[in-house]
Each structure stands twice: as structure tokens, then as C-alpha cells.
Design an enzyme around this catalytic site. Structure first.
Site, mmCIF file in Angstrom:
data_model
loop_
_atom_site.group_PDB
_atom_site.id
_atom_site.type_symbol
_atom_site.label_atom_id
_atom_site.label_comp_id
_atom_site.label_asym_id
_atom_site.label_seq_id
_atom_site.Cartn_x
_atom_site.Cartn_y
_atom_site.Cartn_z
ATOM 1 N N CYS A 20 0.827 -1.212 0.000
ATOM 2 C CA CYS A 20 0.000 0.000 0.000
ATOM 3 C C CYS A 20 0.859 1.260 0.000
ATOM 4 O O CYS A 20 0.531 2.238 -0.671
ATOM 5 C CB CYS A 20 -0.986 0.001 1.157
ATOM 6 S SG CYS A 20 -0.245 -0.092 2.796
ATOM 7 N N HIS A 129 -2.555 1.098 6.989
ATOM 8 C CA HIS A 129 -2.709 1.265 5.545
ATOM 9 C C HIS A 129 -2.289 2.666 5.141
ATOM 10 O O HIS A 129 -2.441 3.618 5.910
ATOM 11 C CB HIS A 129 -4.171 1.033 5.172
ATOM 12 C CG HIS A 129 -4.422 0.944 3.704
ATOM 13 N ND1 HIS A 129 -3.858 -0.018 2.908
ATOM 14 C CD2 HIS A 129 -5.169 1.715 2.891
ATOM 15 C CE1 HIS A 129 -4.269 0.161 1.659
ATOM 16 N NE2 HIS A 129 -5.052 1.207 1.621
ATOM 17 N N ASP A 147 -8.197 4.889 -2.086
ATOM 18 C CA ASP A 147 -7.648 3.639 -1.561
ATOM 19 C C ASP A 147 -6.945 2.858 -2.660
ATOM 20 O O ASP A 147 -7.554 2.482 -3.654
ATOM 21 C CB ASP A 147 -8.757 2.803 -0.934
ATOM 22 C CG ASP A 147 -8.235 1.768 0.021
ATOM 23 O OD1 ASP A 147 -7.130 1.232 -0.229
ATOM 24 O OD2 ASP A 147 -8.911 1.477 1.011
#
Length: 161
Positions: A20, A129, A147
Site C-alpha cells: 500500500c 494502511h 484507496d
């Protein structure tokens, strides 16, 4: 939402569950139009950032096993030509956070804002994240999280608190 368009143009899905931070950095570096240099061709002859280029601070195999910390992500940004400043949530006032989001949302180039957050606090599965912040709805006090784990969650608006 001026910052949204530069990021959306480069929107990328992380290639590995632990990537991520790398996926987020790919979006930001490409949105900033930073040239990775002739020694790092994406697909010859194009010079473009992808996750496999981001191994200057830690080997990719280590990142794949353990992910990245905030300082490691900043190190990767800097060694790839970006300016990176760290502001930690526990020492950040809500007013300062709003100002950072507002600055990033109002400009198409710098600054771009990367959030490091705990998915559980948003009612999502998973833990730590990284994702870019793509916009701000000031009247409703919402931030747009782009995201990079798009296989899991699409871009979504969240309350800033």
C-alpha cells in the site's frame, strides 16, 4: 478538488497486500511528474514509476514481508525526487489536519497528502494502511481517500474526525 485530478490520472492498485505504501507513492510520484531517470525504464522507452522501482530504502522482498513505516515511506519519496514532510496524528491538531487537507485539495501539483491510518477505526478489515487523500469537502468535513487497495475498497469519503 484540484489535487484530485492529478492523482486520479495516476490512480494505481497496489500489486501486493503489503505494497500500500509503494502503490500510494507510485500514484504521488507520477502525479508530480517526477522523472525516474533513464536507468529505470518502466517499459522501454517510457520512464514511469511502478512499484518495482521503489527499492532504494528497503529491499522489495522485505517490504513484501513487513510493509513500510511512515519514516520509510518518506525515505522512499525523498530518494525518488519528492519532498516529504511527516506530521504524526498524535501531535496534529484537527485545525492543522484540516489545513493540510485543504492545501492538498486546492492545488494540482504540490503538496499531495498521504494518509497512514488504521483500517479498523474506519470499520474496515485489516490494520495499518497508506493511501493518498484525493479531495476535501469542507462544508461536510469529509476527506476523499483514494484507496490503493481497490480490490478491497473503492475510493471513499470519510469524516475527518
Amino acid at each position: 478538488m484540484a489535487g484530485y485530478f492529478a492523482l486520479a490520472e495516476q490512480f494505481h492498485t497496489q500489486a501486493d497486500p503489503a505494497f500500500c505504501g509503494l502503490g500510494t507513492l507510485v500514484v504521488v510520484l507520477n502525479a508530480l511528474a517526477i522523472d525516474p531517470g533513464p536507468q529505470r525504464l518502466w517499459k522501454s522507452p517510457w520512464r514511469w514509476f511502478s512499484e518495482e522501482h521503489l527499492d532504494c530504502c528497503r529491499p522489495l522482498a522485505e517490504i513484501q514481508r513487513t510493509g513500510l513505516t511512515i519514516p520509510q515511506l518518506a525515505c522512499l519519496a525523498r530518494c525518488n525526487g519528492a519532498r516529504a514532510e511527516i506530521e504524526l496524528g498524535e501531535s496534529l491538531s484537527l485545525d492543522r489536519f484540516r489545513e493540510l487537507v485543504r492545501q492538498a485539495a486546492l492545488t494540482a501539483d504540490e503538496p499531495h497528502l498521504v494518509a497512514s491510518y488504521d483500517r479498523a477505526t474506519l470499520g474496515q478489515t485489516g490494520a495499518g494502511h497508506f493511501s493518498p487523500i484525493g479531495g476535501y469537502h469542507e462544508a461536510r468535513q469529509l476527506v476523499l481517500i483514494l484507496d490503493v487497495a481497490r480490490f478491497k475498497y473503492p475510493p471513499h469519503w470519510r469524516s475527518e474526525e
